[in-house]
Design a protein around this motif. Structure first.
Motif, short mmCIF file in Angstrom:
data_model
loop_
_atom_site.label_atom_id
_atom_site.label_comp_id
_atom_site.label_asym_id
_atom_site.label_seq_id
_atom_site.Cartn_x
_atom_site.Cartn_y
_atom_site.Cartn_z
N LYS A 135 0.83 -1.20 0.00
CA LYS A 135 0.00 0.00 0.00
C LYS A 135 0.86 1.26 0.00
CE LYS A 135 -3.73 2.26 2.58
NZ LYS A 135 -4.64 2.16 3.77
N ARG A 136 1.93 1.25 0.83
CA ARG A 136 2.80 2.42 0.93
C ARG A 136 3.57 2.65 -0.38
NH1 ARG A 136 4.88 0.98 5.25
NH2 ARG A 136 6.93 0.17 4.64
N MET A 137 4.13 1.59 -0.93
CA MET A 137 4.87 1.73 -2.18
C MET A 137 3.93 2.09 -3.34
SD MET A 137 7.91 -1.10 -2.36
CE MET A 137 9.51 -0.70 -1.64
N GLY A 138 2.75 1.51 -3.34
CA GLY A 138 1.78 1.83 -4.39
C GLY A 138 1.38 3.30 -4.37
N ALA A 139 1.18 3.83 -3.18
CA ALA A 139 0.82 5.26 -3.07
C ALA A 139 1.96 6.14 -3.54
CB ALA A 139 0.45 5.58 -1.62
N ALA A 140 3.20 5.76 -3.16
CA ALA A 140 4.37 6.53 -3.61
C ALA A 140 4.52 6.46 -5.12
CB ALA A 140 5.62 6.00 -2.92
N ALA A 141 4.26 5.28 -5.70
CA ALA A 141 4.37 5.10 -7.14
C ALA A 141 3.36 5.99 -7.87
CB ALA A 141 4.14 3.64 -7.52
N ARG A 142 2.13 6.00 -7.37
CA ARG A 142 1.10 6.80 -8.03
C ARG A 142 1.41 8.30 -7.95
NH1 ARG A 142 -3.53 7.10 -10.45
NH2 ARG A 142 -5.07 8.69 -9.90
N GLN A 143 1.83 8.74 -6.78
CA GLN A 143 2.15 10.16 -6.61
C GLN A 143 3.31 10.58 -7.52
OE1 GLN A 143 3.54 11.28 -2.71
NE2 GLN A 143 2.90 13.40 -2.97
N SER A 144 4.37 9.78 -7.53
CA SER A 144 5.55 10.12 -8.32
C SER A 144 5.28 10.02 -9.82
CB SER A 144 6.71 9.19 -7.94
OG SER A 144 7.81 9.36 -8.81
N ALA A 145 4.70 8.89 -10.26
CA ALA A 145 4.53 8.65 -11.69
C ALA A 145 3.49 9.57 -12.31
CB ALA A 145 4.15 7.19 -11.92
N SER A 146 2.45 9.92 -11.56
CA SER A 146 1.40 10.78 -12.12
C SER A 146 1.94 12.16 -12.47
CB SER A 146 0.24 10.91 -11.13
OG SER A 146 -0.39 9.66 -10.93
N LEU A 147 2.95 12.61 -11.75
CA LEU A 147 3.57 13.90 -12.05
C LEU A 147 4.67 13.74 -13.10
CD1 LEU A 147 3.91 15.40 -8.46
CD2 LEU A 147 2.31 16.11 -10.24
N ARG A 148 5.53 12.77 -12.89
CA ARG A 148 6.71 12.62 -13.74
C ARG A 148 6.37 12.17 -15.16
NH1 ARG A 148 11.30 8.02 -12.55
NH2 ARG A 148 12.49 8.25 -14.50
N PHE A 149 5.38 11.30 -15.30
CA PHE A 149 5.09 10.71 -16.61
C PHE A 149 3.79 11.21 -17.22
CE2 PHE A 149 7.59 7.32 -14.39
CZ PHE A 149 8.74 7.45 -15.16
N SER A 150 3.28 12.32 -16.75
CA SER A 150 2.05 12.87 -17.32
C SER A 150 2.30 13.34 -18.76
CB SER A 150 1.56 14.05 -16.48
OG SER A 150 0.54 14.75 -17.17
N MET A 151 1.49 12.85 -19.69
CA MET A 151 1.67 13.22 -21.09
C MET A 151 1.38 14.70 -21.31
SD MET A 151 2.80 11.75 -23.74
CE MET A 151 3.06 12.26 -25.43
N ASP A 152 0.62 15.32 -20.44
CA ASP A 152 0.36 16.76 -20.58
C ASP A 152 1.68 17.53 -20.55
OD1 ASP A 152 -2.36 16.30 -20.69
OD2 ASP A 152 -2.65 16.60 -18.53
N ALA A 153 2.52 17.22 -19.57
CA ALA A 153 3.81 17.91 -19.46
C ALA A 153 4.79 17.43 -20.52
CB ALA A 153 4.39 17.70 -18.06
N ILE A 154 4.78 16.13 -20.79
CA ILE A 154 5.74 15.57 -21.75
C ILE A 154 5.45 16.04 -23.16
CG2 ILE A 154 6.40 13.36 -22.85
CD1 ILE A 154 6.36 12.23 -19.92
N PHE A 155 4.19 16.22 -23.51
CA PHE A 155 3.86 16.72 -24.85
C PHE A 155 4.38 18.14 -25.04
CE2 PHE A 155 0.81 18.78 -27.83
CZ PHE A 155 1.20 18.09 -28.97
N ARG A 156 4.36 18.92 -23.97
CA ARG A 156 4.92 20.28 -24.07
C ARG A 156 6.42 20.23 -24.35
NH1 ARG A 156 1.10 21.30 -19.90
NH2 ARG A 156 2.63 20.97 -18.26
N GLU A 157 7.11 19.22 -23.80
CA GLU A 157 8.53 19.06 -24.11
C GLU A 157 8.73 18.72 -25.58
OE1 GLU A 157 11.06 16.84 -21.34
OE2 GLU A 157 9.31 16.62 -20.05
N TRP A 158 7.86 17.87 -26.12
CA TRP A 158 7.96 17.53 -27.54
C TRP A 158 7.70 18.74 -28.43
CZ3 TRP A 158 10.48 13.89 -29.69
CH2 TRP A 158 10.65 12.67 -29.05
N LEU A 159 6.71 19.53 -28.06
CA LEU A 159 6.43 20.73 -28.86
C LEU A 159 7.63 21.67 -28.85
CD1 LEU A 159 2.71 21.74 -28.14
CD2 LEU A 159 3.68 20.71 -30.20
N ALA A 160 8.27 21.78 -27.69
CA ALA A 160 9.46 22.64 -27.61
C ALA A 160 10.57 22.09 -28.49
CB ALA A 160 9.93 22.75 -26.16
N LEU A 161 10.68 20.75 -28.55
CA LEU A 161 11.72 20.15 -29.38
C LEU A 161 11.38 20.27 -30.87
CD1 LEU A 161 14.41 18.75 -29.03
CD2 LEU A 161 13.23 16.55 -29.06
#
Length: 384
Positions: free
Chosen positions: A331-357
């Motif tokens: 439960k603890r690791m799952g919560a940490a995974a969701r919190q970290s991955a939802s920010l780090r791997f959000s396509m909303d932010a990553i698509f902005r990086e692609w547009l910049a590139l």
């Protein structure tokens, strides 16, 4: 001739490459960018692939083949040149190794002023299903193609290092893979006392389904079950498949995500990767992961925080057992995974990086086209 839009080229039209390609294409198209995809079919290409794309995305079939075949590759090259000349894009984005080689040559000939980007999605010279001499040949091809220009875009830190140290690339960028966080269902808590351990993908040498079967052989019990989400596992000619391994078979993406949300532990037994979307999706769903210590896997999981990175099947079994026996840790690791991955791997932010590139080239052309109230296009037709 007026230049416009983005042309994506891929021979590896399935799995994680297809997922990333649809995300990039659809978001670009929704923003008003003209998008064309030059693709080849693979066994894992879904039959309804056209429905995955925004209706304005131009899909054109081009025959390309995964392995090196100079006669076939020559035909593929001239098909790419013909289509690139017709579309005359501002940006050419290449996906996976075959398109990375042929596409850079074709772009150099057909559209020398276009910006060229190459996403390996897993470097071909890291493959473990070919001989060392073939691995070396792939590395040489990568080095030769790099001389044709363009920017190589790594999808993980460890892939970035491999490109820098072995390909000796002069122009490298890093943009991690991303997912649409909103479409991934959150892990559903169980109340039956069972622990379900699973993996998603195509049973193949790369994914190392034999190791998954070994884990099941070591760990299955009345309260522990193993689920393979994807195809081929039920067809593997291996007596170990008679253990408590369920196989979903090929299912829709939505169904695969639903099945993933029912897991307690996610494992990734791959022999090599780029940056596996399935691991990212499991982390976003809030599922702790145990993965092999290979390129991509080791980047997606924070060892001891969101899961574990293991150097062998035996070590994987040890970490899986720790999680199996400690629901609070899961439960603890799952919560940490969701919190970290939802920010780090959000396509909303990553698509902005692609547009910049992609730079301002497409935006400038769109503004110019709007000034005359017309966007030129390579005929928006779908060829299958």
């Amino acid at each position: 001739m007026h230049m416009k839009g983005v042309v994506h080229i891929t021979e590896a039209f399935g799995g994680g490459v297809l997922s990333m390609l649809t995300q990039l294409s659809n978001r670009s198209a929704a923003a008003g960018v003209e998008v064309t995809v030059l693709y080849s079919l693979r066994g894992e290409t879904p039959k309804n692939f056209a429905n995955l794309f925004h209706p304005t995305v131009n899909l054109i079939h081009v025959s390309m083949f995964r392995e090196v075949n100079f006669k076939k590759d020559w035909v593929s090259l001239w098909e790419l040149i013909k289509n690139l000349r017709r579309c005359n894009p501002a940006v050419v984005h290449l996906h996976s190794s075959k398109a990375g080689v042929l596409g850079r040559v074709a772009a150099r000939i057909a559209t020398p002023s276009a910006k060229v980007l190459y996403s390996p999605h897993g470097l071909s010279f890291l493959r473990r299903d070919v001989s060392p001499s073939r691995q070396l040949a792939y590395l040489i091809f990568e080095r030769m193609a790099e001389r044709m220009g363009g920017t190589i875009v790594a999808c993980s830190n460890s892939e970035f290092r491999e490109i820098k140290e072995k390909v000796h690339a002069r122009d490298i960028a890093l943009i991690e893979n991303g997912v649409n966080v909103a479409e991934i269902p959150v892990r559903r808590a169980r109340d039956d006392g069972k622990v379900v351990i699973g993996m998603s993908g195509r049973a193949s040498f790369q994914k190392n389904h034999e190791a998954f079967a070994s884990l099941a052989n070591m760990m299955h019990s009345p309260t522990v079950t193993f689920l393979w989400i994807g195809g081929n596992m039920a067809e593997v000619p291996d007596p170990r498949r008679n253990l408590a391994i369920s196989c979903s078979g090929w299912v829709t993406r939505a169904r695969a995500l639903e099945l993933m949300s029912e897991l307690d532990i996610y494992v990734q037994t791959s022999r090599w990767e780029g940056m596996p979307l399935a691991v990212i999706e499991a982390q976003v769903a809030g599922i702790p992961a145990v993965v092999t210590d290979v390129v991509g896997n080791r980047d997606a999981v924070l060892h001891g925080v969101t899961g574990f990175v293991a150097s062998s099947t035996e070590e994987m079994a040890k970490y899986v057992a720790i999680l199996r026996d400690d629901w609070q840790l899961r439960k603890r690791m799952g919560a940490a995974a969701r919190q970290s991955a939802s920010l780090r791997f959000s396509m909303d932010a990553i698509f902005r990086e692609w547009l910049a590139l992609y730079d301002l080239a497409v935006e400038k052309q769109l503004r110019a086209a709007k000034d005359v109230n017309q966007v030129g296009s390579c005929n928006v037709t779908r060829e299958f």
